[in-house]
Design an enzyme around this catalytic site. Sequence first.
Site, PDB file in Angstrom:
ATOM      1  N   HIS A   1     -34.424  -1.020 -10.488  1.00  9.10           N
ATOM      2  CA  HIS A   1     -35.399  -1.407  -9.463  1.00  9.10           C
ATOM      3  C   HIS A   1     -35.503  -0.293  -8.420  1.00  9.10           C
ATOM      4  O   HIS A   1     -34.506   0.338  -8.072  1.00  9.10           O
ATOM      5  CB  HIS A   1     -34.979  -2.726  -8.795  1.00  9.10           C
TER       6      HIS A   1
ATOM      7  N   GLU B   1     -43.774  -0.707 -11.798  1.00 11.11           N
ATOM      8  CA  GLU B   1     -43.780  -1.069 -10.383  1.00 11.11           C
ATOM      9  C   GLU B   1     -44.046   0.157  -9.507  1.00 11.11           C
ATOM     10  O   GLU B   1     -43.107   0.899  -9.165  1.00 11.11           O
ATOM     11  CB  GLU B   1     -42.426  -1.660  -9.988  1.00 11.11           C
TER      12      GLU B   1
HETATM   13  C1  PEP Z   1     -40.114  -6.446  -6.665  1.00 12.26           C
HETATM   14  O1  PEP Z   1     -39.161  -6.695  -5.945  1.00 12.26           O
HETATM   15  O2  PEP Z   1     -39.943  -6.000  -7.793  1.00 12.26           O
HETATM   16  C2  PEP Z   1     -41.462  -6.721  -6.180  1.00 12.26           C
HETATM   17  C3  PEP Z   1     -42.459  -6.509  -6.980  1.00 12.26           C
HETATM   18  O3  PEP Z   1     -41.566  -7.193  -4.894  1.00 12.26           O
HETATM   19  P1  PEP Z   1     -42.905  -7.765  -4.211  1.00 12.26           P
HETATM   20  O4  PEP Z   1     -43.510  -8.749  -5.153  1.00 12.26           O
HETATM   21  O5  PEP Z   1     -42.413  -8.395  -2.944  1.00 12.26           O
HETATM   22  O6  PEP Z   1     -43.816  -6.610  -3.956  1.00 12.26           O
END
Ligand code: PEP
Length: 197
Positions: free
Chosen positions: A79, A127
């Site tokens: 992450h 992400e």
């Molecule tokens: C995450 O923690 O992987 C994430 C996507 O957080 P958020 O949805 O708060 O942006």
Amino acid sequence: MIYVANWKMNGDKGLCESYKRHLMNVIVCPPYPLIHHFQNSALTVGAQNCSQYYKGSYTGEVSAEMLKDSGCSYVIVGHSERRAFETEAVVLEKARRVIEAGMTPIICSAELMDIDLDPKSYMIAYEPVWAIGTGKTPKPSEIFLMVNAFKMRTECETVLYGGSVNSKNADSLRDACDGFLIGGASLDVMEMQNIIR
Ligand code: PEP
């Protein structure tokens, strides 16, 4: 569609109970000490991290085997909130420990990366760092392009999107990916219900 709830360092026994009562078809990733609340529940449980090592003198670390024994089926690795402490090589080493323990790693990445693992043994969560916790998301077409680029590069069949997914934008983003990794919005059970719906 796969829904992964990443509680980060949030949640308590009450949120666990609420999840068990009101949600189905979610992979819930609470902090380690809350994992046991989901034993014998219908929800699938994941962890947010694990050690790259099997066992030993690594104070504060938790091994993939221990997570498997605690009832986890998935582990998030790499992450962005942890990448400051770990290289890509370490992330892949963690993913290997997770697979060896009989679970599925959810490998997070903001960039295309090479993954020398059996593409059927893991999932990817695309992400973009700027979208995490900011309320901003890429356009659905941009997510679609990246998701497919990840698939072509790795042959992995399951690529999730994560970054500010909520009940207002979920419908527009749904078709661009195979599922969502949800952070902030996952702390609100009604919001999760609305995203899934
Ligand atoms: C995450 O923690 O992987 C994430 C996507 O957080 P958020 O949805 O708060 O942006």
